[in-house]
Design an enzyme around this catalytic site. Sequence first.
Site, PDB file in Angstrom:
ATOM      1  N   CYS A   1      30.681 -43.292 -90.051  1.00  0.00           N
ATOM      2  CA  CYS A   1      29.577 -44.204 -89.724  1.00  0.00           C
ATOM      3  C   CYS A   1      30.113 -45.497 -89.145  1.00  0.00           C
ATOM      4  CB  CYS A   1      28.743 -44.490 -90.966  1.00  0.00           C
ATOM      5  SG  CYS A   1      27.380 -45.633 -90.649  1.00  0.00           S
TER       6      CYS A   1
ATOM      7  N   CYS B   1      28.248 -48.694 -89.980  1.00  0.00           N
ATOM      8  CA  CYS B   1      28.586 -49.256 -91.294  1.00  0.00           C
ATOM      9  C   CYS B   1      29.969 -49.906 -91.288  1.00  0.00           C
ATOM     10  CB  CYS B   1      28.612 -48.171 -92.368  1.00  0.00           C
ATOM     11  SG  CYS B   1      27.323 -46.948 -92.242  1.00  0.00           S
ATOM     12  N   ASP B   2      30.921 -49.282 -90.636  1.00  0.00           N
ATOM     13  CA  ASP B   2      32.322 -49.654 -90.854  1.00  0.00           C
ATOM     14  C   ASP B   2      33.014 -50.370 -89.695  1.00  0.00           C
ATOM     15  OD1 ASP B   2      32.088 -48.513 -93.328  1.00  0.00           O
ATOM     16  OD2 ASP B   2      32.928 -46.584 -92.740  1.00  0.00           O
TER      17      ASP B   2
END
Length: 326
Positions: free
Chosen positions: A133, A136-137
């Site tokens: 992801c 997200c990261d």
Amino acid sequence: MEHTKLAIIGSGPAGYTAAVYAARADLAPTLFAGQTSGGQLMWTTEVENFPGFPDGITGPDLMVNMRKQAERFGTKILDKNVTGVDFSVRPFKLQSDEMEMTADAVILSLGAQSIALGVPGEKEFIGRGVSTCAVCDAAFYRGKKTYVIGGGDSAMEDTLALKKFAESVTVIHRRDQFKASKIMQERVLSNKKVTVLWNTAIKEIRGDEVVKEILIETDGKEQTLSADGVFVAIGHKPTSELVAQSITLDEHGYIVTRQSVSKHGVAAASGALSEAGLVAFPSMTSVEGVFAAGDCVDIRYKQAITAAGQGCSAALDAERWLESQE
Ligand code: NDP
């Protein structure tokens, strides 16, 4: 046989949020958490994009908190898998490992799983340089050397998310052209930070505490490249097998709801529109009284917060629908 007004199947952010709302609406829901409670966030480390946690929170801690919050208002949580459903009868029937239960309404929050490459190092380094992801990261990879595996829209999106932070982004794709939509391809290919390795397979991910290098193969030739981050973006699989015979799924296996009416061309079922001309129960599936929320319906966003929001909507829809049946 035990009976519940509302059964919720799945224990990710969608399921627990649905449970919090349903429990606070006095529906005393039963949530089937499966044998491994918490969903995909149990496999993540830091979560920095869930509002309300300015210093971040780990995925497992977030899910333990959600579970506690659902329990606090009277959700009955069963750490069991649902192995069969019968939506052709009212109340609906659910089979679990060694029990059966009936339910007036059901919320499906079954989740989705990212498809894995299956190469050595991929599982081992998840959360330590391997991610599924980028939204997200990506921010953890400021100034780092990153790779995105895949050639679809997810890979393009991950590349665009990463290019804001990373020193370099290299897309590794197994063919000589992308599968992604033209517009996404153009955005990726016109970016100076982005390189594409065509006809290339990733064979291994290596490191010590964190990822250090990858082994790739192009036209039969192997090469080792230094790497800080590897983003696997070769697709997702919704966890919908349980209900595949009972409700309508789209061509990718995602659960179709009334909200997806226009996208999927499913005609609004009779009674689907309210007097105001709005879809009356947007999160309802093709079976009246069965609702769905989270990654199992969401081909696009798949974020903890969007899943939680959909869980809330499904609980509110279920509550209103149950009232309408009295
Ligand atoms: P896709 O199935 O569309 O693409 C997967 C990509 O990964 C393909 O390029 C495929 O290669 C490659 N791939 C698959 N398996 C492997 C493997 N084992 N090793 C190496 N490469 C592999 O998945 P996406 O998640 O990208 O998209 C799914 C759906 O979601 C699509 O309909 C997409 O349009 C949609 N989507 C839309 C977005 C948006 O609108 N913003 C964002 C993200 C997704 P090959 O090309 O050879 O098949």
